[in-house]
Design a protein around this motif. Structure first.
Motif, PDB file in Angstrom:
ATOM      1  N   LEU A  87       1.623  14.180  26.879  1.00  0.00           N
ATOM      2  CA  LEU A  87       2.166  13.476  28.041  1.00  0.00           C
ATOM      3  C   LEU A  87       1.855  14.229  29.336  1.00  0.00           C
ATOM      4  CD1 LEU A  87       5.680  12.189  26.873  1.00  0.00           C
ATOM      5  CD2 LEU A  87       3.537  10.923  27.012  1.00  0.00           C
ATOM      6  N   PHE A 102       0.110   6.216  24.494  1.00  0.00           N
ATOM      7  CA  PHE A 102       1.119   7.276  24.618  1.00  0.00           C
ATOM      8  C   PHE A 102       2.430   7.003  23.896  1.00  0.00           C
ATOM      9  CE2 PHE A 102       2.103   4.329  28.032  1.00  0.00           C
ATOM     10  CZ  PHE A 102       3.491   4.312  28.068  1.00  0.00           C
ATOM     11  N   TRP A 128      -0.418  11.795  31.839  1.00  0.00           N
ATOM     12  CA  TRP A 128       0.434  10.868  32.604  1.00  0.00           C
ATOM     13  C   TRP A 128      -0.208  10.398  33.913  1.00  0.00           C
ATOM     14  CZ3 TRP A 128       2.498  11.604  37.499  1.00  0.00           C
ATOM     15  CH2 TRP A 128       2.488  12.909  38.008  1.00  0.00           C
TER      16      TRP A 128
END
Length: 507
Positions: free
Chosen positions: A482, A460, A486
């Motif tokens: 994201l 990421f 996440w």
């Protein structure tokens, strides 16, 4: 009046903001060299064609092996020029070789697209997988993970994004499924590296340079557990999302503007179903051979005691297994010409399609340079060495599971500063391996903490050209990635720490 909805900035803006932010941070951190305005302005150029000062590099490596981080900082301060700069004499550190490879790959795909073989092949896959589209995800993720665990597949994966994105769109998924399939597949393999010479391999050599011999069997065993556990979780995560968005665009988390970009980039794959002629079958066979040879070229066979490819030096001057991005670029250029000849494209059609394909990858090539430039500001200022010194001091008086958790978190931060796994291993393991041993902890587990931590971050971090480049090809914004990933990242972090903590208790 309707309020304008926030739109996440493009990859270029994100990286340029980070470049300025890192430059500003160096103004306030004690004991580092403050970045000048020209350092920030020249960062993307340095990122593309920067060259390491070889004498300084040698001194830094020697200091790292002796645990003298502060001495390395002093050496940087004593220079009358930046450590990495376009004018220095030494080894190439910029992204130009990778960027050129990406341009050539674009040209290669442009020729393939011109023949229609790619569209016909995708159509054939769609027809064959009718009703079983979800099976594509675990199959491809396992294949990509094999590349990750064996040789740390990273920049090489960029060659697959256009093809996999087109395929996933054709079977009813969205581009996020394509990105996740490649990035999480290869990434989980790298996180759980077993025989990857560029992560645990370099780390083991770095530990040996300071007198610590490690047991490769223990490292491979831990790597297997990390690889299988994180890959299984990721496959479940991606398949669940893919099942939601299959043939339901409104279920996708992509924004309308992203879908517009996707449609513009990939709609030609859906305009018509091309017949799978004999010539197109030959093109796809050559297409497969091109990537098969690429994999043979980058796997370091000599490290595994395999020397059967020595006679292949005639092609590029380097044997298969010794190839890097210059050799790969030459190989795909050759294959572009061969495919054009086999399909009987005219000279003009061949060259025009190659140039158009390369032009589509210019943005990705620029992203690679800008992201590398951020790392170079950190290297030139000594910010990475400063943080490494503080991190090693924090770990000095703790042990056991607390050591695993804290060192893992520290490597998350260090991996952001130094996205290169081999570079991070070279500068950090000579510090952390002796530290672990002095605390009566396993240096093998310490190396796998580094491997897992850097592997997770490279799924990421915006300082990774692979992350930003892959998203750019698939037309997915960084903020969307994201938002998608996440929760999975947190879960992978917890699982990794648990496996590493158990390993530390055992070994």
């Amino acid at each position: 009046m309707d309020k304008k909805k926030f739109k996440f900035p493009t990859a270029y803006t994100v990286l340029l903001i980070l470049t300025v932010a890192v430059g500003l941070i160096t103004q306030f951190v004690p004991d580092v060299i403050p970045a000048k305005i020209n350092d920030v302005i020249m960062a993307p150029i340095n990122g593309m064609i920067g060259i390491k000062d070889s004498n300084t590099q040698e001194r830094i490596l020697e200091n790292m092996q002796e645990g003298k981080i502060i001495q390395s900082l002093d050496d940087l301060k004593a220079l009358d020029h930046p450590y990495i700069d376009v004018w220095n004499n030494g080894s190439l550190a910029g992204a130009i070789d990778v960027a050129f490879f990406i341009l050539i790959i674009g040209g290669f795909l442009g020729v393939i697209t011109k023949t229609g073989a790619l569209d016909a092949g995708v159509a054939a896959i769609v027809k064959r997988m009718k009703g079983k589209e979800l099976l594509l995800i675990p199959i491809l993720m396992i294949i990509f993970s094999l590349g990750g665990t064996t040789y740390g597949m990273a920049e090489e994966s960029l060659a697959f994004y256009a093809l996999i994105t087109a395929t996933m769109l054709a079977v009813g998924f969205d581009p996020l499924v394509a990105v996740a399939t490649i990035m999480l597949g290869a990434g989980c393999g790298t996180l759980g590296s077993t025989v990857n010479p560029f992560a645990p391999g370099v780390a083991a050599a770095s530990a040996k340079s300071v007198g610590i011999n490690v047991n490769q069997g223990i490292m491979i065993g831990i790597g297997l557990f990390l690889w299988i556990a994180t890959l299984a979780i990721s496959i479940f995560f991606v398949m669940r999302y893919a099942n939601k968005v299959r043939n339901k665009r409104e279920a996708s988390i992509l924004s309308e503007s992203e879908w517009k970009d996707v449609d513009e980039a990939y709609s030609h794959h859906q305009e018509e179903t091309l017949t799978f002629t004999k010539k197109r079958k030959w093109v796809l066979i050559l297409f497969g051979i091109a990537f098969f040879i690429m994999i043979l070229g980058v796997v370091p066979w000599a490290d595994f005691g395999v020397h059967i490819f020595e006679p292949t030096r005639f092609l590029t001057g380097s044997a298969l297994g010794e190839w890097s991005f210059p050799e790969l670029a030459a190989w795909f250029f050759i294959m572009s010409l061969i495919i054009g000849i086999v399909y009987r494209l005219s000279e003009k059609d061949l060259m025009d399609s190659f140039i158009i394909g390369a032009a589509d990858m210019v943005g990705v090539a620029l992203i690679l340079g800008i992201s590398r430039g951020i790392s170079f500001i950190m290297s030139n200022s000594g910010l990475d060495l400063f943080i490494l010194d503080k991190a090693s001091n924090i770990l000095n008086n703790i042990s056991g599971i607390a050591f695993v958790t804290l060192s893992y978190c520290i490597y998350l931060g260090l991996s952001f500063l130094i996205p290169s796994s081999s570079g991070l291993a070279t500068v950090s393991i000579p510090i952390f391996a002796p530290l672990a041993k002095n605390l009566n902890l396993s240096p093998e587990v310490m190396i796998m903490i580094f491997t897992a931590g850097s592997g997770l971050v490279n799924l990421f971090t915006p300082t990774s050209g692979v992350v930003m480049g892959g998203l750019s090809i698939a037309k997915v914004e960084y903020g969307t990635w994201l938002k998608f990933v996440w929760k999975l990242l947190i879960f992978l972090l917890i699982v990794s720490v648990i496996i590493l903590s158990i390993a530390m208790l055992i070994f």
